[in-house]
Design a protein around this motif. Structure first.
Motif, PDB file in Angstrom:
ATOM      1  N   ASN A  27      -7.529   5.901 -10.734  1.00 57.02           N
ATOM      2  CA  ASN A  27      -7.197   6.374 -11.741  1.00 57.02           C
ATOM      3  C   ASN A  27      -7.422   5.517 -12.910  1.00 57.02           C
ATOM      4  OD1 ASN A  27      -5.765   8.623 -13.043  1.00 57.02           O
ATOM      5  ND2 ASN A  27      -3.830   7.523 -13.288  1.00 57.02           N
ATOM      6  N   ASP A  28      -7.856   6.330 -13.973  1.00 56.20           N
ATOM      7  CA  ASP A  28      -8.107   5.617 -15.283  1.00 56.20           C
ATOM      8  C   ASP A  28      -9.022   4.552 -15.170  1.00 56.20           C
ATOM      9  OD1 ASP A  28      -5.293   5.905 -17.310  1.00 56.20           O
ATOM     10  OD2 ASP A  28      -7.291   6.865 -17.384  1.00 56.20           O
ATOM     11  N   GLY A  29      -9.932   4.361 -14.259  1.00 52.15           N
ATOM     12  CA  GLY A  29     -10.875   3.384 -14.139  1.00 52.15           C
ATOM     13  C   GLY A  29     -10.379   2.326 -13.131  1.00 52.15           C
ATOM     14  N   LYS A  30      -9.268   2.314 -12.702  1.00 52.07           N
ATOM     15  CA  LYS A  30      -8.722   1.490 -11.985  1.00 52.07           C
ATOM     16  C   LYS A  30      -8.531   1.763 -10.421  1.00 52.07           C
ATOM     17  CE  LYS A  30      -5.955  -1.005 -15.461  1.00 52.07           C
ATOM     18  NZ  LYS A  30      -6.329  -0.095 -16.605  1.00 52.07           N
ATOM     19  N   LEU A  31      -8.765   0.817  -9.728  1.00 52.33           N
ATOM     20  CA  LEU A  31      -8.614   0.881  -8.164  1.00 52.33           C
ATOM     21  C   LEU A  31      -7.143   0.717  -7.953  1.00 52.33           C
ATOM     22  CD1 LEU A  31     -10.055   1.763  -5.594  1.00 52.33           C
ATOM     23  CD2 LEU A  31     -10.557  -0.922  -5.311  1.00 52.33           C
ATOM     24  N   LEU A  32      -6.240   1.715  -7.555  1.00 53.00           N
ATOM     25  CA  LEU A  32      -4.840   1.562  -7.258  1.00 53.00           C
ATOM     26  C   LEU A  32      -4.265   1.088  -5.976  1.00 53.00           C
ATOM     27  CD1 LEU A  32      -3.602   4.583  -9.457  1.00 53.00           C
ATOM     28  CD2 LEU A  32      -3.690   1.973  -9.935  1.00 53.00           C
ATOM     29  N   GLN A  33      -4.811   1.564  -4.858  1.00 57.24           N
ATOM     30  CA  GLN A  33      -4.616   1.288  -3.522  1.00 57.24           C
ATOM     31  C   GLN A  33      -5.756   1.605  -2.687  1.00 57.24           C
ATOM     32  OE1 GLN A  33      -0.804   3.171  -2.397  1.00 57.24           O
ATOM     33  NE2 GLN A  33      -0.994   2.386  -0.582  1.00 57.24           N
ATOM     34  N   VAL A  34      -5.947   0.610  -1.679  1.00 61.18           N
ATOM     35  CA  VAL A  34      -6.863   0.972  -0.529  1.00 61.18           C
ATOM     36  C   VAL A  34      -6.468   0.851   0.687  1.00 61.18           C
ATOM     37  CG1 VAL A  34      -9.399   0.081   0.310  1.00 61.18           C
ATOM     38  CG2 VAL A  34      -8.818  -0.125  -2.092  1.00 61.18           C
ATOM     39  N   ASP A  35      -6.347   1.745   1.542  1.00 60.33           N
ATOM     40  CA  ASP A  35      -5.775   1.818   2.814  1.00 60.33           C
ATOM     41  C   ASP A  35      -6.359   2.853   3.740  1.00 60.33           C
ATOM     42  OD1 ASP A  35      -2.708   0.477   1.607  1.00 60.33           O
ATOM     43  OD2 ASP A  35      -3.649  -0.117   3.385  1.00 60.33           O
ATOM     44  N   ASP A  36      -5.920   2.670   4.978  1.00 67.29           N
ATOM     45  CA  ASP A  36      -6.548   3.927   5.833  1.00 67.29           C
ATOM     46  C   ASP A  36      -5.331   5.266   5.536  1.00 67.29           C
ATOM     47  OD1 ASP A  36      -4.383   2.104   7.631  1.00 67.29           O
ATOM     48  OD2 ASP A  36      -3.979   4.074   7.934  1.00 67.29           O
ATOM     49  N   PRO A  37      -5.666   6.404   5.760  1.00 66.16           N
ATOM     50  CA  PRO A  37      -5.108   7.460   5.177  1.00 66.16           C
ATOM     51  C   PRO A  37      -3.517   7.601   5.606  1.00 66.16           C
ATOM     52  CG  PRO A  37      -7.309   8.113   6.452  1.00 66.16           C
ATOM     53  CD  PRO A  37      -7.058   6.843   6.612  1.00 66.16           C
ATOM     54  N   GLN A  38      -3.425   6.965   6.991  1.00 63.41           N
ATOM     55  CA  GLN A  38      -1.843   7.134   7.322  1.00 63.41           C
ATOM     56  C   GLN A  38      -1.109   6.354   6.418  1.00 63.41           C
ATOM     57  OE1 GLN A  38      -1.946   7.077  11.496  1.00 63.41           O
ATOM     58  NE2 GLN A  38       0.047   7.467  11.780  1.00 63.41           N
ATOM     59  N   THR A  39      -1.455   5.126   6.052  1.00 65.38           N
ATOM     60  CA  THR A  39      -0.917   4.347   5.498  1.00 65.38           C
ATOM     61  C   THR A  39      -0.553   4.728   3.913  1.00 65.38           C
ATOM     62  OG1 THR A  39      -1.802   2.322   6.571  1.00 65.38           O
ATOM     63  CG2 THR A  39      -0.405   1.547   4.917  1.00 65.38           C
ATOM     64  N   LEU A  40      -1.645   5.180   3.501  1.00 68.80           N
ATOM     65  CA  LEU A  40      -1.742   5.719   2.025  1.00 68.80           C
ATOM     66  C   LEU A  40      -0.669   6.760   1.818  1.00 68.80           C
ATOM     67  CD1 LEU A  40      -3.561   4.833  -0.243  1.00 68.80           C
ATOM     68  CD2 LEU A  40      -4.849   6.824   0.269  1.00 68.80           C
ATOM     69  N   TYR A  41      -0.703   7.690   2.875  1.00 70.58           N
ATOM     70  CA  TYR A  41       0.212   8.854   2.862  1.00 70.58           C
ATOM     71  C   TYR A  41       1.581   8.309   2.973  1.00 70.58           C
ATOM     72  CZ  TYR A  41       1.910  13.472   3.477  1.00 70.58           C
ATOM     73  OH  TYR A  41       2.811  14.614   3.320  1.00 70.58           O
ATOM     74  N   GLU A  42       2.019   7.523   4.007  1.00 70.45           N
ATOM     75  CA  GLU A  42       3.319   7.171   4.203  1.00 70.45           C
ATOM     76  C   GLU A  42       3.759   6.048   3.436  1.00 70.45           C
ATOM     77  OE1 GLU A  42       3.750   6.879   8.346  1.00 70.45           O
ATOM     78  OE2 GLU A  42       2.877   8.838   8.749  1.00 70.45           O
ATOM     79  N   HIS A  43       3.040   5.195   2.911  1.00 76.35           N
ATOM     80  CA  HIS A  43       3.595   4.127   2.220  1.00 76.35           C
ATOM     81  C   HIS A  43       2.703   3.990   1.003  1.00 76.35           C
ATOM     82  CE1 HIS A  43       6.333   2.883   5.391  1.00 76.35           C
ATOM     83  NE2 HIS A  43       5.281   3.250   6.159  1.00 76.35           N
ATOM     84  N   PRO A  44       2.564   4.933   0.037  1.00 77.32           N
ATOM     85  CA  PRO A  44       1.729   4.801  -1.314  1.00 77.32           C
ATOM     86  C   PRO A  44       2.594   3.527  -2.049  1.00 77.32           C
ATOM     87  CG  PRO A  44       3.445   6.791  -1.479  1.00 77.32           C
ATOM     88  CD  PRO A  44       3.603   5.973   0.075  1.00 77.32           C
TER      89      PRO A  44
END
Lengths: 354, 284, 303
Positions: free
Chosen positions: A209-226
């Motif tokens: 978002n806005d040029g920055k990388l906020l989080q890199v994870d597998d889909p499950q982790t991303l969804y369940e633990h933003p």
């Protein structure tokens, strides 16, 4: 083997506008990696820098350990599937697919063989003589894919390739793409703004978002633990509650109710916790919530029928909650105006930072 | 765009009639001219009998044939050079950024706006001054002639080609050229195999425009022509000033016929490629 | 891996990008652009810009008593002469003629272009070809055709006599020139108008009708404003050449009424006053340039 793609400190400035801000990213070999974010977040610019259509303002970009620097796109071992497919309208399907091989001066006999194989891979060998305008959207998409893959690139870049297709076709193409990728084993870097798509297909997702990388994870982790408010909000529906830290495992809401959560903060800190609507259960006020679950009291302000689920808006002291309950006889329904208790498993919530 | 079936409202009828009148207005003089070119009578306005006599005379007239030959030579040279330079201009302006681009851009619009009298004056004074300087050195001796005519025609034709080609380039999906690069094509190969085929109709259109403009030109040519180097329109113009003769009718019809052949050839060419280049946005 | 276009293995020369390197890359692209533009640019500079400068310089020259051009100092005599009543008269006549031509062309062309744009695709294309043919036909010839038509013993005259009227005496008058100019430049007005109308979004007109606009109001408030770019383009394409017209007045006009085109040409032939002729030419160009820019800007504001 070296990472397929490594970005260190990559930035792109367009005059005063910072399109990509100090990106650090490693994409593994053979991975299906998605760059996910809203329009203008810099994901397409990042993809174009990997391809060579834009040069970074600063930073290092390596493909399999080799620094790309200012190498022009025609000298990079990557191929792109464009959003508009960019099929050459004046050439046949066959000529389109053969183009890259022709430019690399591959032997004519070999070209024919590889083109046929590539077309069979996407089930379009029978349309080799057609012109792109004679094909449907889905077919053109597959040709664009074949045209890129036939060159056996080290990395395949895909820029929202499914955007122009209707829903059913898009969903079946997602599965096809995923299977193709596992079969072929090439690293895919996939850009999309559709989080469903990213969740379905990717091994890992990078949210921007806005040029920055906020989080890199597998889909499950991303969804369940933003880990950030933006990521929590962007992916799926999320509830965000404000509370203050009591200690390392406890938080307190505005009306004094307490809940268990892994805080890692000091007492008195303000935190936001995120919970997915489907992880919340609704109970009557008198009812006992199952053991171990956090609870919070509130009033149902609205309910919406959605066929397979009911959505409830519940107003609580810590904020408004959206609760998703299955539409099954065993699940109790509540009316608007009813006082209820919402419960959740402490492990299902995440403390997010802004 | 189609507005669907319309009722024959009074407005519709009026429009249709007006259209008919305008078309009649456009074609009647041409048709009359063609008719009279086959007129046996010496007197241009009075019709007597059909005859090919003036066409025969025309083909045997050295002055006319010489002027025709000159026109064709000049047109050929100026069309080819103007098309190449005009296409290069379009590509440079549409696809690159460089110092002085805006000035160059402005410069390319001037020949379109400039009145041909001004252009004629410009070229006359320029060549006269240039020749004075160069011939004075004693090594070369330049003259007004087909060379000066060709150079002048190229000067005002480049812009026409550039404008037409540039418009088409602007419509082209830029990702097509990116795709070519992505598929290992060098800049030249990308241009040759992807860009050029797709802008070909515009290049041809521009060339046609340059050709027509060259064959049409009277004022500029008459100012920079030399002895014995006249072109057909200038020659006809001279004849007309002195008086109308039926010979001119025949020459006129010849020139008309040539124009029409050009138009039809270009139409056929466009239709052929039309099937191939329709719907460009990368085939999406 | 079959391609041999892989980048060299960790070439120590290829390093991470810095803002300076990005600028270098941009400069390389600029150099390429300049290279492509160079031949055309040089040609235009040598054979267009330089001549233009020469005309400008000559306009400040002095005419000797024998008609020679002397380049000494900055003589403003030619420019002063531009304000002579005679010149003003000629200029005014030319402007009026050009305006009349433009307006008549517009009035004749608009209904035609509108009609064409609202037909089916096949009919549209046929009509387009029918307009194109005169457009591509030799201009001189088309003007000459009127010389034949308008003669006192020509076909139109005979027609009017057959109908019991007089032989027409239009040739060699301003009217004849007007007819010739309108005829010559009509396609230049029709084509841009047609292009603008054809490209229009007609659902906007339907929306207007849906909101109770009558046919005429819908046209006035929706269609016409939207077609304005075409009107402007067409007007420029007609006004500019007709202002400096030379051929048409020479063939159809009379010796009594001089227009700008002929006036300028005569300075380089009979009158042998190159400085004045240059000043005139340059002035006409300047006026056209200003008119074009102004017209474009006001038109753009209306969009």
């Amino acid at each position: 083997m070296a990472n397929a793609v490594e970005l260190s400190g990559v930035s792109k400035h367009f005059g005063d506008i910072i399109a990509v801000d100090d990106l650090r990213l490693d994409i593994g070999d053979g991975e299906f990696f998605s760059l996910l974010g809203p329009s203008g977040c810099g994901k397409t610019t990042t993809l174009r820098m990997i391809a060579g259509f834009e040069y970074p303002t600063s930073g290092s970009l390596r493909i399999h350990g080799v620094e790309m620097g200012l190498l022009p796109p025609n000298k990079r071992p990557v191929n792109t599937v464009f959003q508009s497919y960019a099929l050459f309208p004046h050439m046949t399907v066959e000529e389109n697919v053969a183009f890259g091989l022709l430019m690399q001066k591959v032997d004519k006999g070999v070209i024919g063989e590889r083109v046929t194989r590539a077309l069979s891979q996407v089930q379009l060998a029978h349309r080799a003589e057609a012109k792109p305008t004679q094909l449907s959207g889905g077919q053109r998409q597959r040709i664009a894919l074949a045209r890129a893959l036939v060159n056996e690139p080290e990395v395949l870049l895909l820029d929202e390739p499914l955007g122009a297709l209707d829903l059913k076709l898009r969903q079946s193409m997602q599965i096809e793409l995923k299977e193709l990728q596992s079969r072929v084993g090439i690293t895919f870097v996939y850009v999309t703004h559709d989080q469903q798509e990213a969740l379905t297909m990717s091994d890992r997702i990078g949210v921007m978002n806005d040029g920055k990388l906020l989080q890199v994870d597998d889909p499950q982790t991303l969804y369940e633990h933003p880990t950030s408010r933006f990521v929590a909000d962007f992916i799926g529906e999320i509830n965000l509650l404000t509370a203050t830290v009591v200690d390392a495992t406890m938080i307190q809401f505005a009306d004094g109710q307490r809940a268990q959560a892994k805080t890692g903060g000091t007492a008195g800190d303000e935190v936001t916790i995120a919970i997915r609507p489907e992880r919340l259960g609704l109970h009557a006020l008198e009812e006992e919530a199952p053991t171990g679950r956090n609870t919070i009291e509130g009033t149902v302000t609205r309910r919406i029928y959605h066929g397979d689920v009911w959505f409830y808006d519940v107003h609580t002291a810590a904020g408004n909650l959206e609760v998703k309950e299955e539409n099954r006889p065993s699940v109790r329904r509540f009316d608007e105006g009813e006082r209820v208790k919402a419960s959740w498993n402490p492990l299902a919530s995440t403390v997010v930072v802004d | 765009m189609s507005v669907g079936v319309r009722s024959k409202s009074p407005t519709e009828r009026i429009l249709a009639v007006e259209a008919l009148i305008v078309f009649a207005f456009l074609y009647a003089p041409i048709l009359v001219l063609v008719a009279f070119s086959f007129n046996e009578n010496d007197n241009v306005g009075i019709w007597t009998r059909p005859s090919f006599k003036w066409y025969g005379e025309m083909f045997q007239n050295d002055a006319v044939m010489g002027a025709l030959r000159n026109s064709l030579i000049v047109a050929a040279i100026s069309t080819v050079v103007a098309t190449v330079l005009g296409t290069a201009t379009a590509v440079a302006l549409e696809r690159h950024r460089f110092v002085g681009k805006r000035t160059f851009d402005g410069l390319t619009y001037l020949p379109v706006i400039i009145p041909d009298v001004t252009m004629a004056v410009m070229m006359l004074l320029f060549f006269a001054a240039a020749f004075r300087m160069i011939n004075g050195l004693g090594i070369f001796h330049f003259q007004f002639g087909l060379g000066t005519i060709s150079l002048s025609h190229i000067a005002f034709s480049i812009s026409f080609v550039a404008i037409v080609v540039r418009a088409r380039l602007g419509q082209l999906d830029p990702s097509l050229e990116e795709a070519a690069a992505d598929l290992y094509a060098s800049r030249w190969m990308a241009f040759r195999k992807v860009t050029l085929p797709l802008i070909a109709p515009a290049v041809v259109g521009g060339a046609l425009l340059a050709l027509t403009v060259s064959l049409d030109d009277v004022v500029v040519t008459s100012f920079v022509a030399g002895p014995g180097a006249t072109t057909l329109p200038v020659y006809v113009f001279g004849l007309v000033r002195r008086g109308v003769t039926p010979l001119i009718n025949a020459v006129s019809v010849l020139m008309l016929g040539a124009s029409m052949v050009l138009v039809l050839v270009s139409l056929v060419f466009q239709r052929d490629r039309g099937a191939r280049t329709r719907s460009d946005a990368g085939g999406a | 891996m079959t391609t041999d276009l892989r980048p060299p293995e960790s070439d120590p020369e290829i390093t991470a990008v810095t803002p300076e390197l990005e600028r270098d890359a941009e400069k390389a692209d600029a150099r390429r652009g300049l290279l492509i533009a160079a031949p055309a640019a040089l040609f235009l500079i040598l054979f267009f810009a330089v001549p233009l400068v020469i005309v400008f310089v000559y306009s400040f020259a002095t005419r000797s008593s024998t008609g020679l051009t002397l380049l000494e100092g900055w003589n403003l005599e030619s420019y002063r002469r531009l304000f002579d009543p005679l010149v003003g008269e000629i200029a005014l006549r030319s402007v009026m003629l050009a305006l009349a031509t433009t307006v008549i062309c517009l009035v004749l062309s608009y209904p035609l272009a509108y009609y064409m744009a609202t037909r089916s695709a096949t009919v549209r294309n046929i009509m387009l070809v029918l307009v194109m043919i005169p457009f591509w036909s030799n201009f001189l010839v088309r003007t000459y055709a009127w010389r034949v038509l308008l003669g006192t013993e020509g076909p139109l005259s005979q027609l009017s006599q057959a109908l019991g009227g007089e032989p027409i005496r239009v040739l060699f008058t301003n009217t004849a020139v007007l007819i010739g100019l309108v005829y010559g430049f009509l396609p230049f007005m029709v084509l841009p108008l047609y292009a603008a109308l054809e490209r229009m979004d007609w659902s906007l007109v339907e929306a207007g009708r849906d909101l109770y606009a009558t046919g005429w109001t819908a046209f006035r408030k929706i269609t016409f404003p939207l077609s304005l770019p075409g009107v402007i383009a067409g007007s420029i394409l007609v006004f500019i050449p007709t202002l400096g017209a030379y051929v048409t007045p020479a063939i159809l006009g009379g010796a009594k009424t001089t227009l700008l085109g002929d006036y300028i040409v005569s300075q380089f032939l009979a009158a042998r006053n190159q400085p004045f002729g240059s000043a005139l030419s340059f002035a006409v160009l300047a006026v056209m340039l200003v008119a074009t820019i102004v017209y474009f800007r006001t038109g753009a504001k209306n969009l």
